[in-house]
Write a protein that holds these residues in place. Structure first.
Motif, PDB file in Angstrom:
ATOM      1  N   ASP A   1      -4.810   2.668   1.180  1.00  0.00           N
ATOM      2  CA  ASP A   1      -5.147   2.203  -0.161  1.00  0.00           C
ATOM      3  C   ASP A   1      -5.616   3.414  -0.969  1.00  0.00           C
ATOM      4  O   ASP A   1      -6.674   3.971  -0.683  1.00  0.00           O
ATOM      5  CB  ASP A   1      -6.253   1.159  -0.085  1.00  0.00           C
ATOM      6  N   PRO A   2      -4.840   3.850  -1.976  1.00  0.00           N
ATOM      7  CA  PRO A   2      -5.223   5.040  -2.733  1.00  0.00           C
ATOM      8  C   PRO A   2      -6.523   4.881  -3.528  1.00  0.00           C
ATOM      9  O   PRO A   2      -7.080   5.871  -3.994  1.00  0.00           O
ATOM     10  CB  PRO A   2      -4.036   5.295  -3.656  1.00  0.00           C
ATOM     11  N   GLN A   3      -7.025   3.660  -3.641  1.00  0.00           N
ATOM     12  CA  GLN A   3      -8.320   3.445  -4.292  1.00  0.00           C
ATOM     13  C   GLN A   3      -9.479   3.761  -3.343  1.00  0.00           C
ATOM     14  O   GLN A   3     -10.609   3.957  -3.781  1.00  0.00           O
ATOM     15  CB  GLN A   3      -8.443   1.993  -4.767  1.00  0.00           C
TER      16      GLN A   3
ATOM     17  N   PRO B   1       0.836  -1.205   0.000  1.00  0.00           N
ATOM     18  CA  PRO B   1       0.000   0.000   0.000  1.00  0.00           C
ATOM     19  C   PRO B   1       0.871   1.254   0.000  1.00  0.00           C
ATOM     20  O   PRO B   1       2.045   1.204   0.365  1.00  0.00           O
ATOM     21  CB  PRO B   1      -0.790  -0.121   1.312  1.00  0.00           C
ATOM     22  N   ASP B   2       0.282   2.363  -0.418  1.00  0.00           N
ATOM     23  CA  ASP B   2       0.997   3.634  -0.371  1.00  0.00           C
ATOM     24  C   ASP B   2       1.176   4.070   1.080  1.00  0.00           C
ATOM     25  O   ASP B   2       0.488   3.578   1.984  1.00  0.00           O
ATOM     26  CB  ASP B   2       0.234   4.708  -1.142  1.00  0.00           C
TER      27      ASP B   2
END
Length: 178
Positions: free
Chosen positions: A82-84, A45-46
């Motif tokens: 999570d960038p989503q 994850p970012d």
């Protein structure tokens, strides 16, 4: 000079999927036509990382044990997201308050960096937060043991030079503000 081209992804499969770690195996074709059928990547994850400055010009750092290094290290507050599902700014604000009890009302984006682009998929999003205030106790999860440190801004460069601050994302943020 020949133009560099991205590799062509022929196949990708998640070969290890655990909540703490994911590994993907890619089959790729290089620009010279060679096929690599076992290129493994850590799917990570970012990270949102904050350089928090108090009104007294102290930097809010955290000190915690990092098992990969086998050491207790000094870092800036940070956490994965999570960038989503979440934007980097909200993750940075959340992690700052959870790990330290400090709140920021405004963030300034410093940079977005690739953590380890050879073998990992994530990015580190660096933010500056001015005039952070202590508003609550820490809200740590069961895997976190974190000590909060306030270090005068004038002492940070020396700690970096002496190797007391040595985690890459933290070093990158400190250098951004030099």
């Amino acid at each position: 000079m020949k133009e560099l081209m991205p590799w062509k992804l022929l196949h990708s499969e998640l070969v290890f999927d655990h909540r703490w770690y994911k590994v993907r195996q890619d089959v790729v074709e290089l620009s010279n036509g060679a096929i690599v059928d076992d290129y493994f990547l850590s799917v990570r994850p970012d990270v949102a990382l904050v350089f928090p400055v108090t009104a007294k010009r102290e930097i809010v750092f955290v000190r915690q044990y990092r098992h990969g290094a086998g050491k207790v290290l000094i870092e800036l507050p940070a956490g994965t997201f999570d960038p989503q599902k979440e934007i980097a700014e909200s993750a940075a604000l959340r992690e700052l308050q959870e790990e330290t009890g400090y709140r920021a009302t405004h963030l300034t984006k410093l940079a977005t960096l690739y953590d380890n682009p050879v073998k990992e998929t994530n990015k580190i999003h660096l933010f500056l937060a001015d005039n952070v205030e202590l508003v609550s106790a820490q809200n740590l999860d069961h895997t976190e043991e974190i000590e909060v440190l306030l270090i005068p801004i004038d002492a940070v460069q020396e700690k970096l030079s002496q190797g007391e601050i040595s985690v890459s994302g933290t070093v990158a943020a400190v250098v951004q503000l030099k």
